[in-house]
Each structure stands twice: as structure tokens, then as C-alpha cells.
Design an enzyme around this catalytic site. Structure first.
Site, PDB file in Angstrom:
ATOM      1  N   THR A 143      46.397  -2.838   4.617  1.00 60.00           N
ATOM      2  CA  THR A 143      45.490  -2.051   5.601  1.00 60.00           C
ATOM      3  C   THR A 143      46.373  -1.664   6.819  1.00 60.00           C
ATOM      4  O   THR A 143      47.332  -2.284   7.454  1.00 60.00           O
ATOM      5  CB  THR A 143      44.574  -3.506   6.091  1.00 60.00           C
ATOM      6  OG1 THR A 143      44.128  -3.968   4.756  1.00 60.00           O
ATOM      7  CG2 THR A 143      43.493  -2.706   7.086  1.00 60.00           C
ATOM      8  N   GLU A 144      45.751  -0.562   7.350  1.00 56.61           N
ATOM      9  CA  GLU A 144      46.360   0.064   8.681  1.00 56.61           C
ATOM     10  C   GLU A 144      45.318   0.261   9.675  1.00 56.61           C
ATOM     11  O   GLU A 144      43.968  -0.022   9.282  1.00 56.61           O
ATOM     12  CB  GLU A 144      47.032   1.194   8.187  1.00 56.61           C
ATOM     13  CG  GLU A 144      47.975   1.249   7.152  1.00 56.61           C
ATOM     14  CD  GLU A 144      48.766   2.542   6.882  1.00 56.61           C
ATOM     15  OE1 GLU A 144      48.329   3.672   7.591  1.00 56.61           O
ATOM     16  OE2 GLU A 144      49.642   2.461   6.178  1.00 56.61           O
ATOM     17  N   GLU A 259      43.653 -11.300  -6.932  1.00 57.50           N
ATOM     18  CA  GLU A 259      43.417 -11.654  -5.501  1.00 57.50           C
ATOM     19  C   GLU A 259      41.927 -11.800  -5.217  1.00 57.50           C
ATOM     20  O   GLU A 259      41.503 -12.843  -4.995  1.00 57.50           O
ATOM     21  CB  GLU A 259      44.107 -10.561  -4.271  1.00 57.50           C
ATOM     22  CG  GLU A 259      43.308 -10.707  -3.169  1.00 57.50           C
ATOM     23  CD  GLU A 259      43.999  -9.776  -2.131  1.00 57.50           C
ATOM     24  OE1 GLU A 259      45.008  -9.062  -2.449  1.00 57.50           O
ATOM     25  OE2 GLU A 259      43.394  -9.552  -1.142  1.00 57.50           O
ATOM     26  N   ARG A 260      41.174 -11.035  -6.131  1.00 58.51           N
ATOM     27  CA  ARG A 260      39.579 -10.975  -5.914  1.00 58.51           C
ATOM     28  C   ARG A 260      39.170 -12.173  -6.501  1.00 58.51           C
ATOM     29  O   ARG A 260      38.172 -12.954  -6.275  1.00 58.51           O
ATOM     30  CB  ARG A 260      38.969  -9.885  -6.414  1.00 58.51           C
ATOM     31  CG  ARG A 260      39.200  -8.689  -5.052  1.00 58.51           C
ATOM     32  CD  ARG A 260      38.868  -7.137  -5.805  1.00 58.51           C
ATOM     33  NE  ARG A 260      39.262  -6.039  -4.523  1.00 58.51           N
ATOM     34  CZ  ARG A 260      39.274  -4.872  -4.789  1.00 58.51           C
ATOM     35  NH1 ARG A 260      39.064  -4.243  -5.928  1.00 58.51           N
ATOM     36  NH2 ARG A 260      39.415  -4.169  -3.947  1.00 58.51           N
ATOM     37  N   ARG A 285      19.842 -38.465   7.159  1.00 55.79           N
ATOM     38  CA  ARG A 285      19.215 -37.802   8.349  1.00 55.79           C
ATOM     39  C   ARG A 285      17.635 -37.993   8.150  1.00 55.79           C
ATOM     40  O   ARG A 285      17.270 -37.581   7.195  1.00 55.79           O
ATOM     41  CB  ARG A 285      19.332 -36.224   8.473  1.00 55.79           C
ATOM     42  CG  ARG A 285      18.764 -35.630   9.721  1.00 55.79           C
ATOM     43  CD  ARG A 285      19.477 -36.397  11.190  1.00 55.79           C
ATOM     44  NE  ARG A 285      18.860 -35.672  12.274  1.00 55.79           N
ATOM     45  CZ  ARG A 285      19.084 -36.231  13.498  1.00 55.79           C
ATOM     46  NH1 ARG A 285      19.781 -37.069  13.793  1.00 55.79           N
ATOM     47  NH2 ARG A 285      18.369 -35.703  14.606  1.00 55.79           N
ATOM     48  N   HIS A 355      21.649 -28.792   8.684  1.00 58.12           N
ATOM     49  CA  HIS A 355      22.247 -29.865   9.645  1.00 58.12           C
ATOM     50  C   HIS A 355      21.592 -29.626  11.181  1.00 58.12           C
ATOM     51  O   HIS A 355      21.899 -30.492  11.821  1.00 58.12           O
ATOM     52  CB  HIS A 355      23.703 -29.365   9.950  1.00 58.12           C
ATOM     53  CG  HIS A 355      24.690 -30.175   8.846  1.00 58.12           C
ATOM     54  ND1 HIS A 355      24.945 -29.582   7.557  1.00 58.12           N
ATOM     55  CD2 HIS A 355      25.294 -31.220   8.879  1.00 58.12           C
ATOM     56  CE1 HIS A 355      25.648 -30.557   6.943  1.00 58.12           C
ATOM     57  NE2 HIS A 355      26.101 -31.528   7.799  1.00 58.12           N
ATOM     58  N   GLY A 357      21.042 -28.999  14.743  1.00 60.56           N
ATOM     59  CA  GLY A 357      21.754 -28.910  15.832  1.00 60.56           C
ATOM     60  C   GLY A 357      23.094 -29.331  15.523  1.00 60.56           C
ATOM     61  O   GLY A 357      24.005 -28.586  16.032  1.00 60.56           O
TER      62      GLY A 357
HETATM   63  C1  LIG Z   1      41.001 -12.140   8.673  1.00 61.53           C
HETATM   64  C2  LIG Z   1      41.701 -11.229   7.788  1.00 61.53           C
HETATM   65  C3  LIG Z   1      42.757 -10.824   7.049  1.00 61.53           C
HETATM   66  C4  LIG Z   1      43.097  -9.878   6.303  1.00 61.53           C
HETATM   67  N1  LIG Z   1      44.307 -10.202   5.662  1.00 61.53           N
HETATM   68  C5  LIG Z   1      44.897  -9.019   5.003  1.00 61.53           C
HETATM   69  C6  LIG Z   1      46.253  -9.040   4.504  1.00 61.53           C
HETATM   70  O1  LIG Z   1      47.014  -9.809   4.561  1.00 61.53           O
HETATM   71  N2  LIG Z   1      46.566  -7.634   4.218  1.00 61.53           N
HETATM   72  C7  LIG Z   1      46.061  -6.558   4.242  1.00 61.53           C
HETATM   73  O2  LIG Z   1      46.589  -5.740   3.743  1.00 61.53           O
HETATM   74  N3  LIG Z   1      44.812  -6.457   4.707  1.00 61.53           N
HETATM   75  C8  LIG Z   1      44.253  -7.549   5.159  1.00 61.53           C
HETATM   76  N4  LIG Z   1      43.012  -7.701   5.784  1.00 61.53           N
HETATM   77  C9  LIG Z   1      42.226  -6.353   5.668  1.00 61.53           C
HETATM   78  C10 LIG Z   1      41.235  -6.312   4.767  1.00 61.53           C
HETATM   79  O3  LIG Z   1      41.468  -6.154   3.528  1.00 61.53           O
HETATM   80  C11 LIG Z   1      40.092  -5.079   5.254  1.00 61.53           C
HETATM   81  O4  LIG Z   1      39.504  -5.459   6.564  1.00 61.53           O
HETATM   82  C12 LIG Z   1      39.156  -4.537   4.113  1.00 61.53           C
HETATM   83  O5  LIG Z   1      39.713  -4.050   3.141  1.00 61.53           O
HETATM   84  C13 LIG Z   1      38.290  -3.436   4.858  1.00 61.53           C
HETATM   85  O6  LIG Z   1      39.014  -2.586   5.381  1.00 61.53           O
HETATM   86  P1  LIG Z   1      38.660  -1.976   6.922  1.00 61.53           P
HETATM   87  O7  LIG Z   1      38.637  -3.156   7.973  1.00 61.53           O
HETATM   88  O8  LIG Z   1      39.654  -0.922   7.321  1.00 61.53           O
HETATM   89  O9  LIG Z   1      37.337  -1.477   6.901  1.00 61.53           O
HETATM   90  P2  LIG Z   1      36.735   0.183   6.605  1.00 61.53           P
HETATM   91  O10 LIG Z   1      37.356   0.407   5.594  1.00 61.53           O
HETATM   92  O11 LIG Z   1      36.954   0.681   7.974  1.00 61.53           O
HETATM   93  O12 LIG Z   1      35.300  -0.085   6.449  1.00 61.53           O
HETATM   94  C14 LIG Z   1      34.256  -0.229   7.520  1.00 61.53           C
HETATM   95  C15 LIG Z   1      32.710  -0.386   6.688  1.00 61.53           C
HETATM   96  O13 LIG Z   1      32.793   0.961   6.119  1.00 61.53           O
HETATM   97  C16 LIG Z   1      32.224   0.461   4.819  1.00 61.53           C
HETATM   98  N5  LIG Z   1      32.713   1.306   3.772  1.00 61.53           N
HETATM   99  C17 LIG Z   1      34.021   1.897   3.965  1.00 61.53           C
HETATM  100  N6  LIG Z   1      34.156   2.952   2.595  1.00 61.53           N
HETATM  101  C18 LIG Z   1      32.938   2.945   2.053  1.00 61.53           C
HETATM  102  C19 LIG Z   1      32.498   3.543   0.896  1.00 61.53           C
HETATM  103  N7  LIG Z   1      33.255   4.281   0.153  1.00 61.53           N
HETATM  104  N8  LIG Z   1      31.321   3.422   0.528  1.00 61.53           N
HETATM  105  C20 LIG Z   1      30.638   2.504   1.169  1.00 61.53           C
HETATM  106  N9  LIG Z   1      30.876   1.610   2.512  1.00 61.53           N
HETATM  107  C21 LIG Z   1      32.023   2.005   2.850  1.00 61.53           C
HETATM  108  C22 LIG Z   1      33.075  -0.785   4.442  1.00 61.53           C
HETATM  109  O14 LIG Z   1      32.434  -1.635   3.249  1.00 61.53           O
HETATM  110  C23 LIG Z   1      32.897  -1.642   5.808  1.00 61.53           C
HETATM  111  O15 LIG Z   1      31.575  -2.076   5.773  1.00 61.53           O
HETATM  112  C24 LIG Z   1      42.582  -8.836   6.419  1.00 61.53           C
HETATM  113  C25 LIG Z   1      41.422  -8.704   7.107  1.00 61.53           C
HETATM  114  C26 LIG Z   1      41.010  -9.630   8.005  1.00 61.53           C
HETATM  115  C27 LIG Z   1      39.614  -9.616   8.931  1.00 61.53           C
END
Ligand SMILES: Cc1cc2nc3c(=O)[nH]c(=O)nc-3n(C[C@H](O)[C@H](O)[C@H](O)COP(=O)(O)OP(=O)(O)OC[C@H]3O[C@@H](n4cnc5c(N)ncnc54)[C@H](O)[C@@H]3O)c2cc1C
Length: 396
Positions: A143-144, A259-260, A285, A355, A357
Site C-alpha cells: 500500500t502507498e 493472507e486472506r 448477568r 454486555h 455498559g
Molecule cells: C492497520 C492496518 C494495517 C495494514 N497493514 C498493511 C501492511 O502490512 N502492508 C500493506 O501493504 N498494507 C497494509 N494495510 C493497507 C490495507 O491493505 C489497505 O488499507 C487496503 O487494501 C485498502 O486500501 P486503501 O486504504 O488505499 O483504500 P482505497 O483503495 O483508497 O479504498 C477506499 C474505498 O474505496 C473503495 N474502492 C476502491 N476501489 C474500489 C472498486 N474498484 N470498487 C468499489 N469500491 C472500491 C474501497 O473498498 C474503500 O471502501 C494496512 C491497513 C491498515 C488499516
């Protein structure tokens, strides 16, 4: 000789729930992981929410052989099957800390599998062996700031310069990013080649130009560290390339399936744990002269939750059985991930409600499960992306 009807027809709700994918060996593994998790990890859950969990967890788990359950013995692994990883993911929920379970899963089931499958022997010796031993900690960078769901939209570049590659870009939300010794990094090697222009690299995190920027603050998973990383002219040797140049997109899509599925198994186990805890609470409770579990409304909530959990479990196990058998059931893995994550969120929400409160108070642990679980509908592919993968698999 005939069997009395009463013996045949009496339901045995306490019967063993072991699924056919598991054996006695898995049961023994489960018991030993359970003992370790409850004795050595769970007591620190509160403290680690504040401080993040220490690196020594990796060292200890490496010592116990828990970081390489399904990796070959020649690399220091235990030589077990894929189901051993499911057992680990399920038992880690007993540490009472979603962030810790996630940090370990990123190491065992996200960052190291591509090295095992696509790495050269030299890369396996240098990264996989110490990762299995708990001596090196791994993270995964997909992710970026400007690209998450759309992996092909990443901008981090690697440009060839003689015998080296020079990497520039940024990664965000990276679990273990602050503690990791190396990162499996997804980058563009040919920006004009679409999906065929993406490659994987293994990058040492102590190289000049690797900057661990912010430690990100989050809703839940507080015991894990989450990093914003910058790569500024980072020079890596040609042999830092992992797998085939230009095939990184397909390599990482393969990684995401495992992973999934592991994430889905964790969701089911986490939901079951919240359910069990809440069932005990509902028995104890009292309100209006009876235990709250005896109100029909509450009883039906448990019935709904139990049915959802069981359905999710069967979907995860059956899909894992196909995956472990060498199939590549992307549609069903997406279904399992989508459904298990939703169930986990719905169940923890309902458990918090039951649960009352107390559910909102820290000391009962339910509010933390509720916060931690929410990530599962976002991380490793959002619900919407899972739905899209499933829908497209029908040619839509
Ligand atoms: C706590 C945490 C730990 C993480 N750890 C890692 C890690 O170790 N390594 C790593 O690489 N990443 C990591 N991630 C990133 C994570 O995998 C991404 O946040 C996730 O894949 C979503 O990408 P985004 O946040 O850029 O959302 P976006 O891609 O910007 O999406 C925003 C919204 O638009 C929707 N959307 C986007 N495209 C479509 C489409 N084609 N159709 C319909 N809806 C769409 C999405 O479902 C979402 O609701 C982590 C994230 C979190 C919060």
C-alpha cells in the site's frame, strides 16, 4: 443388536467439533500453542496495547518453532501442512490482542511466503531461515499513500543502474514497519507495462535512504506498529529482485490469497472467542429476575451468531482444504475473507451490545475486540474489492 432409540436420537451438543482437515497432530499443536499464548502472551495484552508488543515475541516464537510451521525443515521449519498455519492463526486469538496476532501473521503468512515460493536459495538462506528462527522480522509493503486497492496504481519505482536497482517512493500502513529487519517491497520496474511492470524486491531496512517516518495512530490493533515509510534513492543489488522481473503483480496476488484465508480463519476464531465470552456473561448477568441469556431476544442473538460463525468456519475450512490440495480457488477465498470479516464485525458488535455498559468498558475486553475486528473489512482487500473479485469471476 439394536440400539435404543433414545441413544441414537439424543443430540450431543458437547460432541467434538474437529473438522476433517485436522488430525491428532494438529490437536497436539493446538494445545501447545494455546498453552504458550495464554501463559506467555495474554498476560501482557493490556501493557502491549500501550507500548506495542516487544520484538522478543518473535525471538521466543522462533525458538518454539512457531514461525515456520509449514516451511521445510531444511530452512528451520517444522515441515507441517497448511492447516498448521490455520491452527496458529486460530490460537493466536487467545492472546487477547488483535495487533499482536496481526504482527505475527504478517511475518509468517504475508511477508515470508513469497520468499519461500519465489526466492533463490541465497535469499532463503539470508531471509527465510532467520525469519523462521525469529532472528529477523519481516514486513510487506504494497500500500502507498495514493494506491491501496488498486495495486497497479503504485508509484514506487525501481530503476536499473548497472548491477544495482535504485528505489524511490513511499509505502504506508505497513504493519511491523518500525521493527522490521527487511521488507518485501512491491514496486514498478516498468511504468508503461501495466500489470507486467510490477516486481518484488527484498530490501534491508537499515540501508541508506530507507526512512521510517511516522508511527501511525489507529482505531484498534494498538499493540502492532504501523508505519509510513519512505524510500529515497535506496540502492539494492540486482539479486534483491524476488521472483521474476515484471511478474510481481501475479506473485503478490498469489500471496494475498494465503493472507486472506489466514485472516479469515483468525476472524472466525476471534468471533468464536467473543461469542464464548459473551455466552458466559449472559448466563451470569441478571436483569428482571433472570439471567439475560434467558430472554428470547438474547437467545436468538446467540442463535444467529452461532449460525453465522459456523457457516463462516465451514467456508474457511473447505476453501483451505482446496487451497492446501493445490487448487487456486480465488473466488472462494474472496468469499471466505468477505464473509468471515463481516461475521467477525457483526458478532463482536452484538457481543458488545449484550454486555450493555460493560461492553463499552475497557476491562471486559469486548470493546477492544470490536475495534480490532473492524480492520478485517479493510485490510488485505476491502469488502468492496472482495465483492468485485467474486462478481468478476462470473464474467461480469
Ligand atoms: C492497520 C492496518 C494495517 C495494514 N497493514 C498493511 C501492511 O502490512 N502492508 C500493506 O501493504 N498494507 C497494509 N494495510 C493497507 C490495507 O491493505 C489497505 O488499507 C487496503 O487494501 C485498502 O486500501 P486503501 O486504504 O488505499 O483504500 P482505497 O483503495 O483508497 O479504498 C477506499 C474505498 O474505496 C473503495 N474502492 C476502491 N476501489 C474500489 C472498486 N474498484 N470498487 C468499489 N469500491 C472500491 C474501497 O473498498 C474503500 O471502501 C494496512 C491497513 C491498515 C488499516
Amino acid at each position: 443388536m439394536s440400539t435404543p432409540a433414545a441413544d441414537v436420537l439424543k443430540p450431543d451438543f458437547a460432541a467434538s467439533r474437529r473438522h476433517f482437515i485436522f488430525t491428532d497432530e494438529h490437536d497436539r499443536l493446538r494445545e501447545s500453542i494455546h498453552a504458550f499464548v495464554t501463559k506467555e502472551l495474554a498476560p501482557h495484552a493490556e501493557e502491549w496495547e500501550e507500548t506495542t508488543f516487544p520484538d522478543s515475541v518473535f525471538h521466543r516464537m522462533g525458538e518454539l518453532g512457531l514461525l515456520g510451521l509449514s516451511y521445510p525443515e531444511e530452512y528451520g521449519g517444522q515441515g507441517g501442512d497448511y492447516f498448521c498455519n490455520l491452527v496458529l492463526a486460530e490460537e493466536m486469538t487467545h492472546c487477547n490482542s488483535g495487533g499482536l496476532a496481526m504482527g505475527v501473521a504478517v511475518h509468517t503468512d504475508m511477508a515470508t511466503p513469497p520468499i519461500h515460493l519465489f526466492g533463490s536459495d541465497e535469499q532463503k538462506q539470508r531471509y527465510l531461515v532467520p525469519a523462521i528462527a525469529g532472528q529477523k522480522i519481516a514486513c510487506l509493503g504494497i500500500t502507498e499513500p495514493d494506491a491501496g486497492s488498486d495495486v497497479s496504481g503504485i508509484r514506487t519505482r525501481a530503476v536499473r543502474d548497472g548491477d544495482e536497482w535504485v528505489i524511490d517512493g513511499a509505502k504506508t500502513y505497513i504493519t511491523n514497519g518500525h521493527r522490521a529487519d527487511f521488507i518485501v517491497l512491491v514496486v514498478k520496474t516498468d511504468p508503461d507495462a501495466g500489470h507486467d511492470g510490477i516486481s518484488l524486491f527484498i530490501v534491508d531496512m537499515d540501508l541508506p535512504g530507507v526512512v521510517r517516518e511516522q508511527r501511525l495512530q489507529k482505531l484498534g490493533m494498538h499493540s502492532s506498529d504501523t508505519a509510513l515509510l519512505a524510500f529515497q534513492g535506496v540502492r539494492v543489488p540486482a539479486d534483491a529482485l524476488l521472483g521474476q522481473e515484471g511478474k510481481g503483480f501475479y506473485h503478490i496476488m498469489w500471496e494475498l490469497q494465503g493472507e486472506r484465508l489466514i485472516g479469515a480463519a483468525g476472524c472466525v476464531a476471534g468471533a468464536q472467542r467473543a461469542f464464548d465470552k459473551t455466552l458466559r456473561y449472559a448466563m451470569e448477568r441478571q436483569a428482571f429476575g433472570r439471567s439475560i441469556g434467558h430472554f428470547q431476544v438474547i437467545r436468538h442473538k446467540f442463535a444467529e451468531m452461532a449460525t453465522q460463525i459456523e457457516a463462516a468456519r465451514q467456508l474457511v475450512y473447505t476453501t483451505a482444504w482446496r487451497f492446501a490440495g493445490g487448487e487456486y480457488p480465488v473466488r472462494e477465498i474472496s468469499m471466505a475473507k468477505l464473509y468471515a470479516a463481516r461475521v467477525a464485525c457483526e458478532v463482536t458488535d452484538e457481543c458488545l451490545q449484550i454486555h450493555g455498559g460493560a461492553g463499552y468498558m475497557k476491562e471486559f475486553g469486548i470493546e477492544r475486540a470490536w475495534r480490532d475486528m473492524r480492520l478485517n473489512r479493510i485490510g488485505a482487500g476491502t469488502d468492496e474489492i472482495m465483492l468485485d473479485v467474486i462478481g468478476r469471476s462470473y464474467g461480469l
